[in-house]
Motif scaffolding. Structure first.
Motif, PDB file in Angstrom:
ATOM      1  N   ILE A 293       0.797  -1.220  -0.032  1.00 47.98           N
ATOM      2  CA  ILE A 293      -0.041  -0.086  -0.007  1.00 47.98           C
ATOM      3  C   ILE A 293       0.695   1.132   0.089  1.00 47.98           C
ATOM      4  CG2 ILE A 293      -1.809   1.514   1.140  1.00 47.98           C
ATOM      5  CD1 ILE A 293      -2.370  -1.454   2.710  1.00 47.98           C
ATOM      6  N   ALA A 294       0.568   2.191  -0.977  1.00 48.41           N
ATOM      7  CA  ALA A 294       1.401   3.503  -0.875  1.00 48.41           C
ATOM      8  C   ALA A 294       0.570   4.373   0.018  1.00 48.41           C
ATOM      9  CB  ALA A 294       1.479   3.724  -2.632  1.00 48.41           C
ATOM     10  N   ARG A 295       1.706   5.137   0.894  1.00 49.32           N
ATOM     11  CA  ARG A 295       0.778   5.918   1.640  1.00 49.32           C
ATOM     12  C   ARG A 295       1.478   7.356   1.455  1.00 49.32           C
ATOM     13  NH1 ARG A 295      -3.191   3.313   4.323  1.00 49.32           N
ATOM     14  NH2 ARG A 295      -2.423   1.284   5.108  1.00 49.32           N
ATOM     15  N   HIS A 296       0.685   8.360   1.874  1.00 55.03           N
ATOM     16  CA  HIS A 296       1.080  10.141   1.613  1.00 55.03           C
ATOM     17  C   HIS A 296       2.548  10.049   2.004  1.00 55.03           C
ATOM     18  CE1 HIS A 296       0.521  14.181   1.895  1.00 55.03           C
ATOM     19  NE2 HIS A 296       0.999  13.984   2.954  1.00 55.03           N
ATOM     20  N   GLY A 297       3.307  10.583   1.012  1.00 55.88           N
ATOM     21  CA  GLY A 297       4.799  11.061   1.445  1.00 55.88           C
ATOM     22  C   GLY A 297       5.990  10.056   0.667  1.00 55.88           C
ATOM     23  N   TYR A 298       5.126   8.945   0.134  1.00 57.66           N
ATOM     24  CA  TYR A 298       6.190   7.884  -0.249  1.00 57.66           C
ATOM     25  C   TYR A 298       6.642   8.470  -1.724  1.00 57.66           C
ATOM     26  CZ  TYR A 298       4.679   4.220   3.027  1.00 57.66           C
ATOM     27  OH  TYR A 298       4.480   3.472   4.122  1.00 57.66           O
ATOM     28  N   ASP A 299       7.903   8.181  -1.878  1.00 57.65           N
ATOM     29  CA  ASP A 299       8.585   8.616  -3.325  1.00 57.65           C
ATOM     30  C   ASP A 299       8.264   7.853  -4.520  1.00 57.65           C
ATOM     31  OD1 ASP A 299       9.810  10.734  -2.074  1.00 57.65           O
ATOM     32  OD2 ASP A 299      11.540   9.750  -1.677  1.00 57.65           O
ATOM     33  N   VAL A 300       7.969   8.450  -5.614  1.00 57.15           N
ATOM     34  CA  VAL A 300       7.534   8.001  -6.754  1.00 57.15           C
ATOM     35  C   VAL A 300       8.961   7.914  -7.949  1.00 57.15           C
ATOM     36  CG1 VAL A 300       6.053   7.741  -8.806  1.00 57.15           C
ATOM     37  CG2 VAL A 300       5.251   8.270  -6.486  1.00 57.15           C
ATOM     38  N   TYR A 301       9.037   6.462  -8.322  1.00 53.97           N
ATOM     39  CA  TYR A 301      10.270   6.536  -9.552  1.00 53.97           C
ATOM     40  C   TYR A 301       9.787   6.267 -10.927  1.00 53.97           C
ATOM     41  CZ  TYR A 301      13.616   6.751  -5.498  1.00 53.97           C
ATOM     42  OH  TYR A 301      14.343   7.230  -4.556  1.00 53.97           O
ATOM     43  N   TYR A 302      10.344   6.725 -11.951  1.00 52.56           N
ATOM     44  CA  TYR A 302      10.179   6.233 -13.340  1.00 52.56           C
ATOM     45  C   TYR A 302      11.699   6.046 -13.904  1.00 52.56           C
ATOM     46  CZ  TYR A 302       8.634   6.070 -18.036  1.00 52.56           C
ATOM     47  OH  TYR A 302       8.284   5.706 -19.465  1.00 52.56           O
ATOM     48  N   ASN A 303      11.599   4.944 -14.404  1.00 54.25           N
ATOM     49  CA  ASN A 303      12.881   4.404 -14.911  1.00 54.25           C
ATOM     50  C   ASN A 303      14.151   4.766 -14.279  1.00 54.25           C
ATOM     51  OD1 ASN A 303      12.282   3.241 -17.484  1.00 54.25           O
ATOM     52  ND2 ASN A 303      12.434   5.157 -18.676  1.00 54.25           N
ATOM     53  N   GLY A 304      13.958   4.364 -12.973  1.00 55.08           N
ATOM     54  CA  GLY A 304      15.114   4.433 -12.007  1.00 55.08           C
ATOM     55  C   GLY A 304      15.395   5.898 -11.403  1.00 55.08           C
ATOM     56  N   GLU A 305      14.343   7.042 -12.061  1.00 52.48           N
ATOM     57  CA  GLU A 305      14.608   8.173 -11.395  1.00 52.48           C
ATOM     58  C   GLU A 305      13.319   8.808 -10.632  1.00 52.48           C
ATOM     59  OE1 GLU A 305      14.270  12.840 -13.409  1.00 52.48           O
ATOM     60  OE2 GLU A 305      13.979  11.085 -14.702  1.00 52.48           O
ATOM     61  N   LYS A 306      13.884   9.337  -9.476  1.00 53.53           N
ATOM     62  CA  LYS A 306      12.470   9.825  -9.068  1.00 53.53           C
ATOM     63  C   LYS A 306      11.994  11.039  -9.293  1.00 53.53           C
ATOM     64  CE  LYS A 306      11.906  12.214  -4.387  1.00 53.53           C
ATOM     65  NZ  LYS A 306      12.441  12.992  -3.443  1.00 53.53           N
ATOM     66  N   ILE A 344       8.501   2.030  -0.981  1.00 51.48           N
ATOM     67  CA  ILE A 344       7.792   1.315   0.148  1.00 51.48           C
ATOM     68  C   ILE A 344       8.626   0.762   0.994  1.00 51.48           C
ATOM     69  CG2 ILE A 344       5.983   0.312   1.415  1.00 51.48           C
ATOM     70  CD1 ILE A 344       4.361   0.755  -1.446  1.00 51.48           C
ATOM     71  N   ARG A 345       9.260   1.212   2.323  1.00 54.82           N
ATOM     72  CA  ARG A 345      10.147   0.498   3.195  1.00 54.82           C
ATOM     73  C   ARG A 345      11.533   0.399   2.462  1.00 54.82           C
ATOM     74  NH1 ARG A 345       5.024  -0.514   4.997  1.00 54.82           N
ATOM     75  NH2 ARG A 345       4.708  -2.463   3.782  1.00 54.82           N
ATOM     76  N   GLU A 346      12.044   1.269   1.766  1.00 57.92           N
ATOM     77  CA  GLU A 346      13.376   1.036   1.382  1.00 57.92           C
ATOM     78  C   GLU A 346      13.138   0.050   0.110  1.00 57.92           C
ATOM     79  OE1 GLU A 346      15.958   0.491   4.562  1.00 57.92           O
ATOM     80  OE2 GLU A 346      15.076   2.655   5.422  1.00 57.92           O
ATOM     81  N   LYS A 347      12.302  -0.470  -0.541  1.00 59.43           N
ATOM     82  CA  LYS A 347      12.042  -1.370  -1.688  1.00 59.43           C
ATOM     83  C   LYS A 347      11.164  -0.636  -2.650  1.00 59.43           C
ATOM     84  CE  LYS A 347      12.809  -5.664   0.581  1.00 59.43           C
ATOM     85  NZ  LYS A 347      12.062  -6.430   1.330  1.00 59.43           N
ATOM     86  N   LEU A 348      11.353  -0.867  -3.894  1.00 58.10           N
ATOM     87  CA  LEU A 348      10.755  -0.081  -4.977  1.00 58.10           C
ATOM     88  C   LEU A 348       9.474  -1.268  -5.570  1.00 58.10           C
ATOM     89  CD1 LEU A 348      13.092   1.531  -7.435  1.00 58.10           C
ATOM     90  CD2 LEU A 348      11.703   2.488  -5.844  1.00 58.10           C
ATOM     91  N   HIS A 349       8.438  -0.798  -5.378  1.00 57.89           N
ATOM     92  CA  HIS A 349       7.230  -1.724  -5.778  1.00 57.89           C
ATOM     93  C   HIS A 349       6.395  -1.060  -7.112  1.00 57.89           C
ATOM     94  CE1 HIS A 349       7.302  -4.124  -2.065  1.00 57.89           C
ATOM     95  NE2 HIS A 349       7.981  -3.006  -1.653  1.00 57.89           N
ATOM     96  N   ASP A 350       6.120  -2.125  -7.845  1.00 56.63           N
ATOM     97  CA  ASP A 350       5.653  -1.430  -9.242  1.00 56.63           C
ATOM     98  C   ASP A 350       4.180  -1.246  -8.938  1.00 56.63           C
ATOM     99  OD1 ASP A 350       7.962  -2.099 -10.682  1.00 56.63           O
ATOM    100  OD2 ASP A 350       7.316  -3.994 -11.215  1.00 56.63           O
TER     101      ASP A 350
END
Lengths: 367, 127
Positions: A293-306, A344-350
């Motif tokens: 579950i993505a929560r408020h404030g979590y970072d979003v990445y696209y192609n390895g870039e924030k 999410i918790r230091e791991k990237l989730h699709d």
């Protein structure tokens, strides 16, 4: 000090779990957020939203004044109609989002977010210089009850509602032998009503709605389900998805802004420029492709870039998926169907970018 | 003895239950689950993972928020209740019998349990 609505005792009696929200002690849930959510989607639910602000605007310059503070064209607002508005600063960032109702000639009701009443009043008063206008905060005198869901209309008919109303209209109506202001609006994506009632009658109305609602399977609904319902409908929440650094164009609210409004208003040049030339960031809807579950404030990445951050996220009880809203860099590759990642918790989730709203809205009622 | 009579509770709302074979079962208290509300996500550690007392070993999410779950003692994971990962709502239905989280072999000494409370005392502390 935490404030209590006039229905506070009712919530406690019903066994609600109470939390602090925007300075108010409010019910977050009575039994289960998921159960309450489904009740509103399938039957009808009753919400205490008395923490919201009610501000009456009157006086001979009220139209010109309102025209100067919102991008929407209030000159086109018909008697007893409502319009969704924003309150931008000169740079386009938002003080709040609101609904403005036309109650009469030079007589308007503004309903605003509980968390922003002070900022809104301050802003409105500061901007009223030179206008003959009365800004009358009546938030402390009124309770607001929302009756939402596919059975809401039938329920209020049973209670004697004597008006026929389209969505986004407000009328003085008779309900349980009292004259009340009844608006066909809401924050759930479902059909429903919001009822403005003097504090001293709020408990009586609350009890009656629950009593008459029994045969329709009514339940009281807390702020927890209010949040999951509004997010499924992709309705913005001020403080999450809107703030002073976000313009309505960036927030995906261009649909609400007329391009041909003549009157000047705060932020008009920025907003018009963004409508014409585009924006640096944009709001997207997404669903998680795993159970996270993505929560408020979590970072979003696209192609390895924030590329941005999540502003709202939760489980969608209707879809059985985890959904969210995020602001991302406005590049054309991040479009419906594109895959992004959420940290999410230091791991990237699709996650996949999907169309908003997540669940089709059913609140448009024509007479 | 009932489940709650046999277990010890941490102030961060985990329970510790000593099994007949001297291993320990760790889970959440009924109070914790009630406070969380509808549970929709659970992340559990791998078997063989080792933790010290106080370490985060799992993450749980309700509709509203994410919370961390802490080790009441130091231990090495010997079993995880992986059914819960697919059906986290089991925790709302049966937190003790079906809703256990992990089983561990203790790796610290017995004094680690000194700050854990009997269920009755734990309930009293909450009031």
């Amino acid at each position: 000090m935490t404030k209590e609505t006039f229905l506070h005792e009712k919530h406690v009696q019903l066994g609600a779990k109470m939390v602090d929200f925007a300075g108010w002690h409010m019910p977050v849930q009575y039994t289960s957020i998921i159960e309450e959510h489904n009740t509103v989607r399938n039957a009808v639910g009753l919400f205490d939203v008395s923490h919201m602000g009610e501000v009456f605007v009157s006086g001979k310059d009220s139209l010109d004044f309102l025209q100067s503070v919102v991008p929407q064209d209030i000159s086109k607002l018909a008697y007893e109609k409502a319009v969704y508005c924003q309150l931008p600063k000169q740079d386009g960032g938002l003080i709040d989002d609101l609904i403005i109702y036309k109650l009469g000639i030079n007589y308007y009701l503004v309903i605003c977010n509980a968390s922003r009443i002070d900022e809104d009043l301050n802003w409105l008063v500061r901007n009223s210089k030179g206008y003959e206008v009365k800004i009358d905060n009546q938030s402390h005198n009124y309770s607001l009850l929302a009756v939402q869901g596919p059975k809401a209309d039938e329920l209020l008919r049973k209670m004697g509602l004597d008006t026929q109303q389209e969505s986004f209209t407000i009328k003085p109506a008779k309900l349980c032998n009292r004259k009340l202001l009844v608006s066909r609006t809401g924050y759930t994506g479902e059909d429903g009503y919001e009822i403005l009632v003097e504090n001293k009658f709020s408990e009586e109305l609350w009890d009656k709605v629950l009593e008459y609602g029994k045969e329709f399977g009514i339940k009281p609904i807390g702020l927890g389900a209010r949040d999951t319902l509004r997010l499924e409908a992709a309705l913005h929440l001020y403080g999450n998805d809107l703030d002073e650094n976000t313009t309505p164009v960036e927030a995906g609210l261009s649909w609400s802004i007329p391009k041909d409004k003549v009157a000047d208003y705060n932020g008009k040049s920025v907003i018009m420029d963004q409508l014409k030339n585009g924006v640096q960031k944009k709001l997207i809807g997404f669903k998680m492709l795993d159970r996270n579950i993505a929560r408020h404030g979590y970072d979003v990445y696209y192609n390895g870039e924030k590329v941005g951050h999540v502003t709202s996220g939760c489980v969608s009880p209707t879809l059985g998926e985890n959904i969210g809203l995020a602001y991302v860099k406005n590049i054309k590759e991040i479009c419906t169907g594109a895959h992004i990642q959420v940290m999410i918790r230091e791991k990237l989730h699709d996650a996949e970018v999907v169309k908003r709203p997540f669940v089709a809205k059913r609140n448009k009622v024509k007479i | 003895m009932s489940f709650t009579e046999k277990m010890l509770c941490s102030k961060s709302h985990e329970y510790l239950l000593k099994n007949d074979d001297d291993t320990y079962t760790i889970g959440l208290t009924d109070y914790a689950v009630e406070q969380l509300g509808d549970i929709v996500f659970l992340e559990l550690p791998e078997v063989d993972a080792e933790f010290s007392k106080g370490d985060t070993f799992a993450t749980i999410e309700s509709v509203k928020a994410a919370s961390e779950i802490y080790m009441p003692i130091s231990g090495k994971v010997i079993d995880v209740n992986s059914v819960l990962v697919d059906e986290p709502e089991i925790l709302n239905e049966d937190v003790y019998e079906k809703g256990w989280l992990i089983k561990v072999e203790a790796t610290g000494d017995a004094s680690e349990q000194d700050d854990l409370l009997e269920y009755e005392d734990y309930k009293e502390e909450l009031e």
